[in-house]
Write an enzyme that holds these catalytic residues in place. Structure first.
Site, mmCIF file in Angstrom:
data_model
loop_
_atom_site.group_PDB
_atom_site.id
_atom_site.type_symbol
_atom_site.label_atom_id
_atom_site.label_comp_id
_atom_site.label_asym_id
_atom_site.label_seq_id
_atom_site.Cartn_x
_atom_site.Cartn_y
_atom_site.Cartn_z
ATOM 1 N N HIS A 397 0.716 -1.297 0.204
ATOM 2 C CA HIS A 397 0.032 0.042 -0.057
ATOM 3 C C HIS A 397 0.799 1.152 0.182
ATOM 4 O O HIS A 397 0.476 2.323 -0.872
ATOM 5 C CB HIS A 397 -0.926 0.064 1.344
ATOM 6 C CG HIS A 397 -1.736 -1.087 1.504
ATOM 7 N ND1 HIS A 397 -1.512 -2.191 2.334
ATOM 8 C CD2 HIS A 397 -2.978 -1.528 0.621
ATOM 9 C CE1 HIS A 397 -2.647 -3.005 2.261
ATOM 10 N NE2 HIS A 397 -3.495 -2.566 1.485
ATOM 11 N N VAL A 544 4.802 -5.875 -4.287
ATOM 12 C CA VAL A 544 5.639 -5.588 -3.254
ATOM 13 C C VAL A 544 5.944 -6.923 -2.687
ATOM 14 O O VAL A 544 4.718 -7.453 -2.001
ATOM 15 C CB VAL A 544 5.610 -4.411 -2.370
ATOM 16 C CG1 VAL A 544 6.575 -4.252 -1.429
ATOM 17 C CG2 VAL A 544 5.496 -3.009 -3.254
ATOM 18 N N SER A 553 0.278 -8.818 1.854
ATOM 19 C CA SER A 553 -1.006 -8.811 1.616
ATOM 20 C C SER A 553 -1.484 -8.612 3.040
ATOM 21 O O SER A 553 -1.057 -9.172 4.144
ATOM 22 C CB SER A 553 -1.341 -10.301 1.032
ATOM 23 O OG SER A 553 -2.954 -10.169 1.141
HETATM 24 N N1 LIG Z 1 1.998 -6.641 -2.216
HETATM 25 C C1 LIG Z 1 1.280 -5.540 -2.842
HETATM 26 N N2 LIG Z 1 2.150 -4.967 -3.464
HETATM 27 C C2 LIG Z 1 1.482 -3.832 -4.291
HETATM 28 N N3 LIG Z 1 0.195 -3.600 -4.132
HETATM 29 C C3 LIG Z 1 -0.437 -4.191 -3.348
HETATM 30 C C4 LIG Z 1 0.114 -5.421 -2.663
HETATM 31 N N4 LIG Z 1 -0.957 -5.777 -1.888
HETATM 32 C C5 LIG Z 1 -1.961 -5.111 -2.064
HETATM 33 N N5 LIG Z 1 -2.002 -4.210 -3.007
HETATM 34 C C6 LIG Z 1 -2.718 -3.175 -3.378
HETATM 35 O O1 LIG Z 1 -3.303 -2.301 -2.301
HETATM 36 C C7 LIG Z 1 -4.618 -2.066 -2.829
HETATM 37 C C8 LIG Z 1 -5.484 -2.210 -1.504
HETATM 38 O O2 LIG Z 1 -5.460 -3.537 -1.278
HETATM 39 P P1 LIG Z 1 -5.947 -4.163 0.013
HETATM 40 O O3 LIG Z 1 -6.287 -2.965 1.124
HETATM 41 O O4 LIG Z 1 -7.119 -5.344 -0.131
HETATM 42 O O5 LIG Z 1 -4.789 -4.913 0.544
HETATM 43 P P2 LIG Z 1 -4.378 -6.473 0.420
HETATM 44 O O6 LIG Z 1 -3.116 -6.908 0.929
HETATM 45 O O7 LIG Z 1 -4.665 -6.904 -1.001
HETATM 46 O O8 LIG Z 1 -5.495 -7.227 1.285
HETATM 47 P P3 LIG Z 1 -6.042 -8.686 1.168
HETATM 48 O O9 LIG Z 1 -5.158 -9.407 2.025
HETATM 49 O O10 LIG Z 1 -7.211 -8.660 1.850
HETATM 50 O O11 LIG Z 1 -6.106 -9.146 -0.386
HETATM 51 C C9 LIG Z 1 -5.191 -2.803 -3.996
HETATM 52 O O12 LIG Z 1 -5.087 -1.961 -5.239
HETATM 53 C C10 LIG Z 1 -4.006 -3.897 -3.842
HETATM 54 O O13 LIG Z 1 -3.957 -4.405 -5.185
#
Ligand SMILES: Nc1ncnc2c1ncn2[C@@H]1O[C@H](COP(=O)(O)OP(=O)(O)OP(=O)(O)O)[C@@H](O)[C@H]1O
Ligand SMILES: CC(C)(CO)[C@@H](O)C(=O)[O-]
Ligand code: BAL
Length: 658
Positions: A397, A544, A553
């Site tokens: 994020h 990332v 995640s």
């Molecule tokens: N590792 C990452 N690298 C880059 N962007 C990410 C990554 N993880 C999540 N995002 C992006 O951050 C934004 C918000 O995602 P979210 O808040 O659902 O987090 P998440 O880590 O994907 O959560 P979840 O574990 O519930 O899938 C989305 O656009 C998602 O694709």
């Protein structure tokens, strides 16, 4: 003179709604605001702000040598009256100027004395009293503009007479509002323009005593809005408002910011204070010029010039301050070649942090409050970058927010755990919530606003998780929502498309940022934005990863240490397929899936949900990786936690995201 009250208007401040009314006088039913000392840098901004805010108002600028401002007058249909003469050392001229005014703003101040008539005392103390008396006698409200650092005890005549002036004003006109700005910046300012000019001439930028004095520069339009609010409401009567920008900077950092925003490369060199005094001793005897510096100015430079916290501030007036980084490059930048100047990309300087006390992002919980801010940014022609999230933030994020920070003037991050994308049996109730840590991470990035709506705000018709019982409006992207992730979570992309549409409508962002980790989500959102003609550019940031390859995640928090050790298996499997594809040993779906599956199958504790080789644009499953390349993706379950990931085959991230 009797006041007549005009109708009450609702105004919004950070602390809620408050009532405002413009006062007008019996002999002057139309509001007339007289700005004394108003033909310089700040006056025209006040004129514009008052005229915009109040459609029946007229404004008259008054000064020793009146000057007209055709740009202001032409855009406000004659409501900017011709400027008039008023000299604060001539009380008769001030009385004349204030006649018929419903409000008077005193902007008079000097940095250099011109003896014998225009001493600090005559202008800033006695002059302030003269204006206060004239305003009082005309039955006009008074906004007296002083300065942070005004202090009757100060040994520096500038600051002492500002302090005495405040006292005189409140003696004569107890209902006056006193506004104390920090350093004011804007297109015509004397500070940044002057130092940028000097920096172009000198081989280095000098700062005194290490340059550690603190400043809180405020944008002239924000100051003008604050003054307009002081005129419009009674809640500042008899009070002091300290007006500073969103960030506190050390003087040295302010110089670096100026250099970067002007596109100038110069070293910043500290010189001892004594050099300043010696320079002042000689220069204050010469006619004013670019290099002019007085010993008093050197003394003032030794005192922090920041909001103290013991008076009202911009927040109390509902004004959201503009960062200097958003504005300076617009007027300091020069594009002419041969000047040794390189034009910076707007907003590019956000990538470095200049301020010493990091400002917490503004937390906005309602659409109405956000819309007011958006409207203000629109008027300032600022670009807005938006990062939607569900919170429990991690470096994925943060990387999206940093990209937004580098490419947009304003950055907004939403944190909203969207019920509509969870099925009734999924983890909505236990989705991680780490608000305090999230705010700290976004503060570090320099995010401007965190949008934190509640469910009612986002779903006025309410929301239940069972799709067949839902009420209201939903968005569905047909053809891209039911394969891959959609094969396991058939409700999911309808919920995402709906909430992202709502967000884009609310935020009106120039750009919105999504992570490639959720590749199908990126494809769905892009299609939706195209089909619904939403005027926002969708930007995709690379995934990332943790050092062992696991995609970051929020749900990784669910993993026990044993599960955490297993979780990278999906990335290992997808990467093995990608390597084989790059080496030319696997091209078909079957070959790729066989390679990945073999790795997952032998990993005890990981249960494969699906693997997919899909066209990167249509998301149709492919038998062979074609000329457009493919997304090789999948999901595994480790314990109760789902891990999803993807890699691209035969197409670079840059090409895919375009
Ligand atoms: N590792 C990452 N690298 C880059 N962007 C990410 C990554 N993880 C999540 N995002 C992006 O951050 C934004 C918000 O995602 P979210 O808040 O659902 O987090 P998440 O880590 O994907 O959560 P979840 O574990 O519930 O899938 C989305 O656009 C998602 O694709
Ligand atoms: C885009 C999003 C914020 C919508 O709720 C969510 O799906 C996410 O975090 O990826
Ligand atoms: N990052 C996608 C959000 C979700 O799985 O609900």
């Amino acid at each position: 003179m009797r006041y007549i009250k005009t109708p009450v208007r609702l105004c919004r401040s950070q602390s809620g709604l408050w009532l405002a009314r413009f006062y007008t006088t019996e002999s002057n039913p139309t509001k007339k605001v007289v700005v004394i000392g108003g033909t310089g840098f700040i006056g025209p901004y006040i004129a514009r702000s008052v005229l915009q805010d109040s459609p029946s108002a007229t404004v008259q600028l008054a000064c020793r040598s009146p000057r007209d401002h055709p740009q202001v007058s032409s855009s406000h249909g004659g409501r900017l009256l011709p400027s008039i003469a008023a000299d604060v050392t001539d009380s008769q001229s001030v009385r004349e100027a204030c006649r018929g005014a419903s409000a008077v703003v005193n902007l008079v101040g000097i940095m250099h004395e011109r003896r014998p008539r225009y001493t600090f005392d005559a202008v800033q103390n006695e002059g302030a009293r003269v204006i206060a008396q004239a305003a009082k006698d005309s039955g006009a409200k008074l906004v007296h503009v002083s300065a942070i650092g005004a202090d009757v005890e100060s040994e520096v005549p500038y600051a002492r007479t500002k302090g005495l002036g405040e006292q005189a004003v409140l003696d004569v006109h107890p209902d006056a509002s006193v506004v104390r700005p920090s350093l004011v910046f804007g297109k015509e300012d004397d500070f940044f323009n002057r130092f940028a000019k000097l920096a172009r001439i000198l081989p280095f930028v000098p700062v005194f005593g290490g340059g550690h004095t603190k400043f809180q520069p405020v944008y002239v339009e924000d100051l003008a809005r604050a003054i307009t609010q002081c005129i419009a409401t009674d809640k500042v009567n008899g009070k002091i408002v300290e007006v500073g920008g969103p960030h506190v900077y050390e003087y040295r950092d302010l110089m670096q910011l100026m250099l970067d925003q002007a596109g100038i490369r110069r070293p910043i060199i500290s010189v001892p204070w004594i050099v300043g005094y010696i320079q002042g001793f000689f220069l204050e005897r010469l006619p004013e010029n670019l290099f002019t510096l007085t010993r008093d100015q050197v003394k003032l430079l030794q005192r922090d010039n920041v909001v103290s916290g013991s008076h009202m501030t911009l927040a109390d007036l509902g004004v959201s301050p503009t960062p200097a980084e958003d504005v300076l490059h617009r007027y300091l930048r020069r594009t002419r070649s041969g000047t040794g100047v390189r034009p910076p990309t707007p907003a590019s300087t956000h990538s470095r942090s200049y301020f010493t006390s990091t400002r917490k992002p503004r937390i906005v919980e309602t659409i109405a409050e956000y819309r007011a801010l958006r409207h203000q940014w629109q008027r300032q022609d600022l670009s807005v970058g938006f990062v939607p999230t569900m919170g429990a933030l991690h470096d994925g994020h943060v990387s999206l927010a940093r990209t937004a920070r580098k490419t947009c003037d304003i950055v907004v991050v939403s944190i909203f755990v969207n019920p509509a994308q969870f099925a009734p049996h999924e983890d909505l109730g236990k989705y991680p919530r780490t608000m305090e840590q999230d705010v700290a991470m976004l503060t570090e990035v320099g995010v401007d606003v965190i949008f934190l709506p509640n469910v009612k705000e986002m779903y006025p018709a309410g929301i239940v998780l069972d799709v067949k019982d839902q009420q209201g409006t939903f968005v569905e992207v047909k053809g891209k929502s039911h394969q891959m992730e959609g094969s396991i979570r058939p409700h999911f992309f309808r919920g995402v498309a709906t909430v992202v549409t709502k967000f884009l409508n609310i935020m009106q962002p120039t750009k919105a940022f999504f992570g490639q980790k959720d590749a199908q989500q990126c494809a769905v959102v892009r299609t939706m934005v195209r089909d619904l003609f939403i005027p926002t550019e969708i930007v995709v940031g690379e995934t990332v990863r943790e050092p062992d390859g696991l995609a970051m995640s929020s749900r990784n928090r669910y993993l026990s240490p044993e599960e955490r050790a297993i979780a990278p298996v999906l990335y290992k499997a997808l990467s093995a397929g990608q390597r084989a594809f790059n080496e030319g040993t696997a091209k078909s779906r079957d070959e790729l899936i066989q390679i990945a599956k073999a790795i997952i199958d032998v990993q005890h504790g990981a249960e494969l949900e699906y693997l997919s080789v899909a066209n990167p644009f249509s998301l149709a499953e492919e038998e062979q990786v074609g000329s457009e390349g493919a997304i090789f993706s999948g999901a595994v379950r480790v314990g109760k936690t789902r891990i999803i990931d993807n890699v691209l085959l035969g197409i670079s991230t840059e090409t895919w995201v375009k």
